[in-house]
Design a protein around this motif. Structure first.
Motif, short mmCIF file in Angstrom:
data_model
loop_
_atom_site.label_atom_id
_atom_site.label_comp_id
_atom_site.label_asym_id
_atom_site.label_seq_id
_atom_site.Cartn_x
_atom_site.Cartn_y
_atom_site.Cartn_z
N LEU A 15 0.82 -1.21 0.00
CA LEU A 15 0.00 0.00 0.00
C LEU A 15 0.85 1.26 0.00
CD1 LEU A 15 -2.62 -1.24 2.60
CD2 LEU A 15 -2.86 -1.16 0.11
N CYS A 16 1.92 1.26 0.79
CA CYS A 16 2.83 2.39 0.87
C CYS A 16 4.01 1.99 1.75
CB CYS A 16 2.14 3.64 1.42
SG CYS A 16 1.67 3.55 3.17
N ARG A 17 5.00 2.84 1.83
CA ARG A 17 6.10 2.64 2.78
C ARG A 17 5.66 3.15 4.14
NH1 ARG A 17 10.18 0.43 1.88
NH2 ARG A 17 11.45 1.50 3.44
N LEU A 18 6.14 2.51 5.20
CA LEU A 18 5.81 2.96 6.55
C LEU A 18 6.19 4.42 6.72
CD1 LEU A 18 4.82 2.26 9.42
CD2 LEU A 18 7.18 1.59 9.95
N ASP A 19 7.34 4.82 6.18
CA ASP A 19 7.81 6.20 6.31
C ASP A 19 6.94 7.22 5.58
OD1 ASP A 19 9.89 5.28 7.87
OD2 ASP A 19 11.35 5.29 6.21
N ASP A 20 6.03 6.75 4.71
CA ASP A 20 5.11 7.66 4.02
C ASP A 20 4.00 8.15 4.96
OD1 ASP A 20 6.52 7.31 1.66
OD2 ASP A 20 5.15 5.77 0.89
N ILE A 41 -7.90 4.31 5.03
CA ILE A 41 -7.20 5.17 5.99
C ILE A 41 -6.15 4.30 6.65
CG2 ILE A 41 -7.37 6.56 8.09
CD1 ILE A 41 -10.45 6.63 7.50
N LEU A 42 -4.91 4.77 6.67
CA LEU A 42 -3.85 4.09 7.40
C LEU A 42 -3.40 5.00 8.53
CD1 LEU A 42 -1.74 2.66 4.43
CD2 LEU A 42 -3.54 1.50 5.76
N LEU A 43 -3.52 4.52 9.76
CA LEU A 43 -3.14 5.28 10.95
C LEU A 43 -1.89 4.66 11.55
CD1 LEU A 43 -6.75 5.35 12.32
CD2 LEU A 43 -5.46 7.41 11.78
N ARG A 44 -0.86 5.46 11.73
CA ARG A 44 0.41 4.94 12.23
C ARG A 44 0.68 5.37 13.66
NH1 ARG A 44 6.49 6.53 10.21
NH2 ARG A 44 7.56 5.24 11.75
N ARG A 45 1.19 4.42 14.44
CA ARG A 45 1.72 4.69 15.78
C ARG A 45 3.01 3.87 15.88
NH1 ARG A 45 0.18 8.51 18.15
NH2 ARG A 45 -1.97 7.97 18.47
N GLY A 46 4.16 4.51 15.75
CA GLY A 46 5.44 3.80 15.76
C GLY A 46 5.53 2.88 14.56
N ASP A 47 5.78 1.59 14.82
CA ASP A 47 5.87 0.61 13.74
C ASP A 47 4.56 -0.11 13.49
OD1 ASP A 47 8.53 1.17 13.30
OD2 ASP A 47 9.25 -0.38 14.67
N HIS A 48 3.49 0.31 14.17
CA HIS A 48 2.18 -0.34 14.03
C HIS A 48 1.25 0.53 13.18
CE1 HIS A 48 -1.17 -2.91 15.08
NE2 HIS A 48 -1.88 -1.82 15.33
N GLU A 111 5.81 -5.01 6.87
CA GLU A 111 6.80 -6.03 6.54
C GLU A 111 7.95 -5.37 5.79
OE1 GLU A 111 6.45 -9.44 3.33
OE2 GLU A 111 5.18 -9.87 5.08
N ALA A 112 9.14 -5.42 6.39
CA ALA A 112 10.34 -4.83 5.77
C ALA A 112 10.12 -3.38 5.35
CB ALA A 112 10.80 -5.68 4.59
N GLY A 113 9.45 -2.61 6.22
CA GLY A 113 9.24 -1.19 5.97
C GLY A 113 8.11 -0.87 5.01
#
Length: 121
Positions: A15-20, A41-48, A111-113
């Motif tokens: 879907l995207c890179r975590l850093d996005d 919607i992708l909601l990020r908290r740390g690596d989750h 998975e792998a960023g």
């Protein structure tokens, strides 16, 4: 308990890179699900990362006020149209016109960023 939207196939879409996704923030992405193409919607908290359909249960409208831009306050996500307020962790509407309803969860994993669609457990 979350009821997840089924993914289209065993091929897990990236879907995207975590850093996005800003840590503590959200973004919108398009994905192919069993019911067709959907905005997530992708909601990020740390690596989750948590995933939900970008659809408010109140009126079926997108929650973002501009493409990929969301109103976030403390641990909540707020619908830009009618102000429904959802817990980030479980998608429960805690205030507004659809109180007690949930956003529809979509299983994702990091998975792998990369943030990918995940198979329902």
């Amino acid at each position: 308990m979350d009821t997840f939207i089924p993914v289209e196939s065993l091929d897990r879409q990236s879907l995207c890179r975590l850093d996005d996704i800003p840590d503590g923030g959200a973004t919108a992405v398009d994905a192919s699900l069993a019911d067709g193409d959907e905005s997530l919607i992708l909601l990020r908290r740390g690596d989750h990362v948590r995933g939900y359909l970008n659809v408010c249960p109140h009126a079926g409208r997108r929650l973002d006020y501009a493409p990929g831009k969301f109103l976030l306050k403390n641990e909540t996500l707020i619908c830009a149209v009618h102000g429904a307020t959802f817990n980030r962790d479980d998608g429960l509407c805690i205030a507004g016109p659809c109180r007690g309803e949930h956003l529809r969860a979509v299983a994702v994993q990091v998975e792998a960023g990369e943030v990918k669609l995940a198979q329902e457990a």
